[in-house]
Scaffold this active site. Structure first.
Site, mmCIF file in Angstrom:
data_model
loop_
_atom_site.group_PDB
_atom_site.id
_atom_site.type_symbol
_atom_site.label_atom_id
_atom_site.label_comp_id
_atom_site.label_asym_id
_atom_site.label_seq_id
_atom_site.Cartn_x
_atom_site.Cartn_y
_atom_site.Cartn_z
ATOM 1 N N ARG A 52 -4.580 10.225 4.251
ATOM 2 C CA ARG A 52 -3.487 11.163 4.411
ATOM 3 C C ARG A 52 -2.419 11.043 3.321
ATOM 4 O O ARG A 52 -1.754 12.033 2.987
ATOM 5 C CB ARG A 52 -2.845 10.913 5.783
ATOM 6 C CG ARG A 52 -1.731 11.836 6.066
ATOM 7 C CD ARG A 52 -0.967 11.466 7.297
ATOM 8 N NE ARG A 52 0.356 12.042 7.189
ATOM 9 C CZ ARG A 52 0.656 13.276 7.547
ATOM 10 N NH1 ARG A 52 -0.243 14.041 8.097
ATOM 11 N NH2 ARG A 52 1.869 13.744 7.364
ATOM 12 N N ASP A 76 4.286 0.569 12.198
ATOM 13 C CA ASP A 76 3.129 -0.162 11.669
ATOM 14 C C ASP A 76 3.087 -1.615 12.145
ATOM 15 O O ASP A 76 2.052 -2.253 12.094
ATOM 16 C CB ASP A 76 3.147 -0.133 10.140
ATOM 17 C CG ASP A 76 3.066 1.277 9.631
ATOM 18 O OD1 ASP A 76 2.121 1.978 9.988
ATOM 19 O OD2 ASP A 76 3.976 1.694 8.886
ATOM 20 N N ASP A 122 -5.367 8.780 9.567
ATOM 21 C CA ASP A 122 -5.565 7.840 10.669
ATOM 22 C C ASP A 122 -5.792 8.540 11.985
ATOM 23 O O ASP A 122 -5.398 9.685 12.182
ATOM 24 C CB ASP A 122 -4.341 6.939 10.776
ATOM 25 C CG ASP A 122 -4.132 6.174 9.507
ATOM 26 O OD1 ASP A 122 -5.004 5.373 9.163
ATOM 27 O OD2 ASP A 122 -3.116 6.421 8.853
ATOM 28 N N LYS A 142 0.835 -1.208 0.000
ATOM 29 C CA LYS A 142 0.000 0.000 0.000
ATOM 30 C C LYS A 142 0.867 1.255 0.000
ATOM 31 O O LYS A 142 0.647 2.175 -0.785
ATOM 32 C CB LYS A 142 -0.905 0.007 1.248
ATOM 33 C CG LYS A 142 -1.585 1.353 1.483
ATOM 34 C CD LYS A 142 -2.459 1.363 2.713
ATOM 35 C CE LYS A 142 -1.751 1.657 4.008
ATOM 36 N NZ LYS A 142 -1.385 3.061 4.257
ATOM 37 N N ASN A 143 1.859 1.277 0.900
ATOM 38 C CA ASN A 143 2.618 2.512 1.079
ATOM 39 C C ASN A 143 3.614 2.758 -0.046
ATOM 40 O O ASN A 143 4.293 3.785 -0.061
ATOM 41 C CB ASN A 143 3.303 2.515 2.446
ATOM 42 C CG ASN A 143 2.267 2.653 3.559
ATOM 43 O OD1 ASN A 143 1.103 2.959 3.287
ATOM 44 N ND2 ASN A 143 2.668 2.411 4.800
#
Ligand code: EPU
Length: 429
Positions: free
Chosen positions: A103, A318, A127, A33-34
């Protein structure tokens, strides 16, 4: 501006987890995802057709697709590929309706500024774990010559000419490094980012940027040097395969730590998560790189260990929610220290509802392992906290009902089906 058009199959709002099973088999991770969100933002730098492969089916990718569409791009999916068509002219605006939902959208600022000389980006939401300012993004881009003002909830950045500069980041911020990278590929002269973030996702972004014609060296180290390309034509579209999601991999490794068993996490790269593997090994997990992933065996209840989050290559913030769920079930006491996000312990109250023995004080948590958690109704406050509650439920007696599970779908492609494939019992409720 086009209107968001996703939500084909809304993710379940509740997940019901029945505890007690042991995990066995192979589970495959998707693209990170990141990484993919930043790769998508990078396409704004040059017109043409991009093909991104290994793109996970997650809500944040849908949101970033909407954001790209709002600038004039077209985005379509075919299996695990995303085809992005970027027109000759884009509108450098990231509207509030989209930005408030995630974000990561702030990373369109750098490429918009580089391509159009301006960017209007709504101030980000995201978040629910503490304030997440963008001062380092703004300071860094200012050093490249950008000017900023904020009005009506939007940040307006302008730069008729970006000029290469030496930028020393106060902290190795992932997002600030990415915005600076994407802006500086079109700056005149050389930019040097010192104390840059070193995450594998940054290296992935640099790889795509270099394929597009950028000249970046030092990706993955604390000093990244970018030689600006000063004509728009020097940058062009490219294809790229997204790296595997190390945070998703960490979720499944913690899950097997909780339930016991033997799994292979296919697609995970040991070199991207050495510190985590070391920590899990210290706790008694047998863990090693495999031909195409990471193999893990948990023959007995694991022992507790202290964990402290740090920027990469340290233990990622994370990973922390999964580690706290794991420590809630291991033998002994573990002290967990959060060094990145002040408010990232909210889910601990939910774990306590499941019988976990955890005390928090500022950015520390003292976790005393209990032999068995007890299934309970709990609420997910963000992506990782939600996943941490799901894996805690797998160790609990009875049923755990995770409400607001839609958060989990922001970063996981059907976590229930994947975990069920290796023996879990999770269903939408
Ligand atoms: N910070 C500032 N000012 C800034 C930028 C950051 O004070 O201008 C602070 C933040 O408030 C935070 C710390 O610096 O305390 C680190 O923030 P960073 O900029 O590195 O994080 P990010 O880019 O906002 C990314 C990931 C997060 C991950 C962090 C840290 C994405 C989309 N998000 O966020 O991932 O936790 O790096 O590794 O890449 C997630 O995937 O669930 C997630 C939250």
């Amino acid at each position: 501006m086009s209107v968001p058009d996703h939500d084909p199959a809304a993710p379940p709002d509740r997940l019901i987890v029945r505890g007690g099973s042991t995990l066995e088999g192979t589970i495959r991770i998707g693209g990170a995802k990141n990484s993919v969100l930043k790769l998508m933002a990078a396409t704004l730098l040059a017109p043409g057709e991009y093909n991104l492969r290994n793109v996970p089916r997650i809500t944040d990718v849908d949101l970033m697709s909407d954001l790209l569409r709002a600038t004039g791009c077209s985005v379509s999916r075919s299996d695990d590929s995303l085809v992005i068509s970027v027109p000759d002219e884009i509108e450098p605006v990231a509207p509030y309706e989209i930005v408030e939902q995630f974000r990561a959208s702030i990373v369109v600022m750098g490429p918009m500024l580089a391509r159009c000389g301006e960017a209007r980006v709504a101030l980000p939401g995201g978040d629910d774990f503490g304030p997440r300012p963008i001062d380092m993004h703004v300071r860094g881009l200012t050093e490249l010559g950008a000017e900023f003002d904020t009005a009506h909830g939007y940040v307006h950045a302008r730069a008729s000419n970006l000029l290469g500069a030496r930028v020393l980041l106060e902290f190795p911020s992932v997002g600030a490094t990415e915005n600076l990278l994407m802006a500086s590929v079109r700056a005149k002269g050389t930019t040097m980012i010192d104390n840059a973030a070193r995450e594998p996702e940054i290296a992935d972004l640099c790889e795509l940027l270099n394929k597009m014609g950028a000249q970046i060296v030092g990706a993955g180290s604390s000093t990244i040097t970018i030689e600006g390309v000063d004509s728009a034509e020097a940058l062009h579209a490219a294809d790229h395969t997204v790296i595997g999601d190390r945070i998703e991999a960490a979720t499944y490794l913690a899950a097997v730590g909780i339930t016991g068993g033997e799994i292979t996490v296919k697609g995970a790269r040991h070199e991207h998560m050495v510190m985590l593997c070391q920590k899990l090994g210290e706790m008694g997990m047998r863990i090693s790189p495999d031909a195409d992933g990471i193999w893990a065996l948990v023959p007995r209840r694991l022992s507790s260990a202290d964990c402290s989050t740090l920027p990469y290559p340290g233990l990622a913030t994370d990973f922390k929610p999964f580690l706290v769920s794991l420590l809630a079930t291991t033998e002994g006491v573990g002290i967990v220290t959060e060094n990145l996000f002040s408010g990232r312990f909210r889910y601990v109250d939910e774990l306590r509802r499941m019988g976990a023995d955890i005390r928090t004080d500022s950015h520390h948590a003292v976790v005393r392992g209990v032999p068995r958690l007890s299934g309970a109704p709990v609420r997910s406050h963000d992506i990782r906290a939600g996943a941490a509650l799901v894996i805690a439920g797998m160790a609990a007696e009875g049923e755990t009902v995770v409400a607001d599970a839609g958060h989990i779908a922001r970063g996981y492609d059907d976590i229930a089906a994947k975990l069920n494939g290796i023996g879990a019992d999770i269903r939408p409720g």
